[in-house]
Design an enzyme around this catalytic site. Structure first.
Site, PDB file in Angstrom:
ATOM      1  N   ARG A   1      -2.922  -8.228  -2.126  1.00 52.12           N
ATOM      2  CA  ARG A   1      -1.647  -7.410  -2.293  1.00 52.12           C
ATOM      3  C   ARG A   1      -0.614  -8.033  -2.883  1.00 52.12           C
ATOM      4  NH1 ARG A   1      -0.438  -5.551   3.251  1.00 52.12           N
ATOM      5  NH2 ARG A   1      -2.390  -4.141   3.149  1.00 52.12           N
TER       6      ARG A   1
ATOM      7  N   LYS B   1      -5.826  11.180  -1.070  1.00 53.77           N
ATOM      8  CA  LYS B   1      -5.873  10.635  -2.521  1.00 53.77           C
ATOM      9  C   LYS B   1      -6.238  11.901  -3.405  1.00 53.77           C
ATOM     10  CE  LYS B   1      -5.181   6.259  -1.968  1.00 53.77           C
ATOM     11  NZ  LYS B   1      -3.758   5.756  -2.577  1.00 53.77           N
TER      12      LYS B   1
END
Length: 406
Positions: free
Chosen positions: A86, A230
């Site tokens: 990340r 999404k």
């Protein structure tokens, strides 16, 4: 019906460490529980819905929620389900995102009079002494046991950094800290967090003894929430500046037939008995009614009743009249100097309205009969669209957008 029974009927619980203890705490309003949120953006999205709705349900039953913002763990990165490390955020960015989260959470959770809390784990994780952590916390964890956890096994083939390896220890320390400082006796999370959550329970037991362990309950939310939010245009945000109330409504209006009852159960506050009755007779046009109910209830919850009414009216104007001409429809206003004789190429139009992410995708949509302008199929990728009067662009069967000169 107790709150625990309702959670089960709504399909929200998957794994529990101690069902009888959990029942007692939740049903009597004695649970002080936490759910973690990663501050990786300045808005929550619909993937957080399940957690937010659960927090609201339990608070309504007298329990106390703690929203834990991962300002500290966000600087490490969680390996769970990820293929890459990340991106690390600055402290300033995280602080801004935390403020945005609390504002949006206030739509679901009552923070007045100490009824709920927002806590940032950066407040304790960033001040820890490395040697102290190794001695006091690291000694409680078995490396062999950690490597057997699914969240680490997924990354072992591609490489797991030592930075990410520490995530389980940091999340476990969060539970330990919240237990000590705030009397937090319960944790909720998704199935990809199960090993991390058990690590916190185990740490409390080892550091504070079995009596503390008896009050440390770990629950697991159904993983359906991870699949939500999404679209081909990206995430569906709770911030109206990122996802308009109309687009938010349309997202839920367009869920699959197989998912609408599940979403009504997990995410809305429509009585479970009413939903179960709908489920018994669900067929044909009834699916659309259920989707309208779902879209309206969730839009009202996030954006308020007025915006929900406007989005509902706009959607019915679109699907009822077929013209899609509504003041509440998403729109893009062009300046005259952006156009040539008030005209714009179809591909440029699709990209600038956000209906296509690129010219190549726009070309594919046009050539495959996926675009209509004012209800007329537009099949020429080199064609121009006249904006002398406002036009309605339709993508597929359910996405509408207005374009005009302003």
């Amino acid at each position: 019906m107790t709150v625990f029974e309702e959670l089960k009927r709504r399909g929200l619980l998957a794994q529990l460490t101690d069902e009888e203890e959990i029942k007692e705490l939740i049903n009597t309003g004695k649970a002080t529980f936490y759910i973690g949120f990663d501050p990786t953006a300045d808005s929550l999205h619909v993937g957080h819905f399940m957690a937010l709705c659960l927090m609201k349900r339990l608070q309504m039953a007298g329990n106390k929620p703690i929203a834990l913002i991962g300002g500290g763990t966000g600087m490490i990165g969680d390996p769970s389900g990820k293929t890459d490390m990340r991106k690390m955020l600055t402290k300033e960015t995280i602080e801004h995102n935390v403020a945005c989260f609390k504002k949006q959470m206030s739509r679901f959770i009552d923070f007045s009079d100490n009824k709920a809390m927002v806590v940032n784990n950066a407040d304790w994780l960033l001040d820890l002494n490395y040697v102290d952590v190794l001695r006091e916390v690291g000694a409680c964890f078995s490396v062999n046991k950690m490597l057997a956890a699914e969240c680490y096994k997924q990354r072992m083939e591609k490489g797991l950094s030592f930075l990410e390896f520490n995530y389980m220890i940091m999340q476990s320390y969060d539970f330990y800290k919240l237990y000590q400082d705030y009397g937090c006796n319960m944790e909720f999370g998704g199935d990809d967090q199960w090993s991390n959550m058990l690590g916190g329970t185990e740490l409390i037991r080892k550091k504070l003894g079995k009596d503390a362990y008896a009050m440390t309950i770990t629950l697991l939310l159904n993983s359906e929430g991870k699949k939500m939010g999404k679209t081909e245009k990206g995430a569906v945000w709770l911030d109206p500046e990122k996802t308009s109330p109309y687009d938010f409504y349309q997202y839920w209006r367009n869920v699959g037939d197989a998912d609408v009852i599940k979403c009504l159960k997990m995410l809305t506050f429509v009585p479970i008995e009413e939903i179960e009755e709908m489920e018994k007779t669900m067929e044909g046009a009834q699916f659309n009614k259920a989707k309208e109910l779902l879209a309206y209830e969730l839009t009202k919850l996030v954006h308020g009743e007025e915006e929900a009414n406007k989005a509902d009216a706009a959607a019915k104007a679109i699907f009822g009249a077929g013209s899609g001409d509504s003041a509440d429809m998403p729109s893009t206003t062009f300046k005259a100097e952006e156009l040539t004789d008030n005209k714009i190429g179809i591909l440029e139009l699709l990209v600038k309205t956000g209906l296509a992410p690129s010219n190549s995708e726009g070309r594919r949509l046009v050539t495959q009969n996926g675009i209509a302008v004012n209800d007329v199929k537009f099949t020429d990728p080199k064609g121009m669209v006249d904006l002398s009067e406002p036009v309605i662009i339709k993508k597929g069967k359910k996405v509408f957008h207005k374009a005009l000169i302003g």
